[in-house]
Design a protein around this motif. Structure first.
Motif, PDB file in Angstrom:
ATOM      1  N   VAL A 234       0.841  -1.206   0.000  1.00 13.83           N
ATOM      2  CA  VAL A 234       0.000   0.000   0.000  1.00 13.83           C
ATOM      3  C   VAL A 234       0.872   1.251   0.000  1.00 13.83           C
ATOM      4  N   GLU A 235       1.870   1.274   0.861  1.00 15.73           N
ATOM      5  CA  GLU A 235       2.729   2.457   0.954  1.00 15.73           C
ATOM      6  C   GLU A 235       3.530   2.662  -0.324  1.00 15.73           C
ATOM      7  N   LEU A 236       3.974   1.576  -0.942  1.00  9.27           N
ATOM      8  CA  LEU A 236       4.708   1.688  -2.192  1.00  9.27           C
ATOM      9  C   LEU A 236       3.808   2.249  -3.293  1.00  9.27           C
ATOM     10  N   ALA A 237       2.575   1.756  -3.356  1.00  8.52           N
ATOM     11  CA  ALA A 237       1.637   2.255  -4.357  1.00  8.52           C
ATOM     12  C   ALA A 237       1.388   3.753  -4.181  1.00  8.52           C
ATOM     13  N   LYS A 238       1.196   4.171  -2.942  1.00 10.45           N
ATOM     14  CA  LYS A 238       0.978   5.586  -2.678  1.00 10.45           C
ATOM     15  C   LYS A 238       2.190   6.417  -3.071  1.00 10.45           C
ATOM     16  N   LYS A 239       3.376   5.895  -2.820  1.00 12.13           N
ATOM     17  CA  LYS A 239       4.613   6.604  -3.163  1.00 12.13           C
ATOM     18  C   LYS A 239       4.686   6.857  -4.667  1.00 12.13           C
TER      19      LYS A 239
END
Length: 257
Positions: A234-239
């Motif tokens: 999730v955090e990678l996608a948001k980044k």
């Protein structure tokens, strides 16, 4: 009794699965990959769609054929359904052999993916590492396939992946240490599969290789769909630029004991 669906039956399943917003379901319904099983070839009322380890159910969960379909599984399964009735049936049939967890979906809007931002993310490749588009040689490399069995496994053969899919890999001393590919394809789009060797994590490699894949898709008129399996995803996608939509229940089923 259950039956494997053919192309004509597949058309009948479209309304049955309309409440499951999964691109992997579309991969089957649009005729690109996967299989389906039904209770009746003329007038199905319950159905199962399978693409790799992902299995989806829709229709009448109360039938005896529904239980038969719930046992028609690969060794390890990620099952996704669209109703509480189906969830109850899964939890009853596979009691003691399931783990319920959350996956995470994102808005499917290419305007959220800024090319300049993605190019900047790609520019941070560490010295000594090389990024390459997946070709036949990389696709058969042991180091590539050890990272994920699902990089190319939904395609009939390697040439089929090269023709219809897309992927990028990061190499270090000739070994693939991170890669991102099209797990599945559907009309004008792909579903992303991404993995990094445990010994090479925390170096930003997933960000870089994922960005390369996404930029390739955008430049070629394809939408790169991201579905997160955990908080790190999730955090990678948001980044990268994706906007979170919602979480949803998923069942890991290990029915072979």
């Amino acid at each position: 009794m259950i039956y494997e669906a053919n192309a004509e039956v597949r058309k009948k399943l479209v309304p049955m699965f309309e409440n499951i917003e999964s691109t992997i379901v579309l991969s089957y319904l649009q005729g690109h990959m996967g299989t389906a099983w039904v209770d009746d070839l003329k007038n199905p009322i319950v159905a199962q769609i399978s693409v790799g380890i992902f299995v989806f159910y829709a229709g009448d969960s109360s039938t005896k054929e529904a239980e038969e379909l719930l046992y028609n599984l690969p060794e390890f399964t990620l099952a996704i359904v669209d109703s509480d009735d189906w969830k109850d049936r899964i939890e009853t049939v596979h009691n003691g052999a399931i783990e319920k967890f959350q996956r995470y979906s994102f808005e499917k809007n290419p305007e959220h993916l800024n090319r300049l931002h993605i190019l900047k993310l790609m520019s941070s490749l560490p010295e000594g590492y090389e990024i390459r588009k997946v070709d036949n040689n990389i696709a058969i490399a042991p180091s590539f396939n050890r990272l994920s069995e699902d990089f190319v496994s939904q395609f009939e053969f390697i040439d089929d992946f090269i023709k219809r899919g897309v992927g990028y890999a990061i190499l270090h001393y000739g070994e693939v240490v991170a890669a991102a590919t099209s797990f599945s394809v559907y009309d004008g789009s792909i579903e992303i599969e991404i993995a990094t060797h445990p010994g090479y994590r925390r170096k930003g490699l997933a960000t870089i290789v994922g960005s390369a894949l996404i930029l390739d898709c955008l430049d070629n008129g394809k939408y790169p769909n991201w579905d997160g399996a955990n908080s790190e995803s999730v955090e990678l996608a948001k980044k990268i630029g994706y906007e979170f939509k919602e979480s949803y229940d998923t069942y890991f089923i290990n029915h072979i004991k």
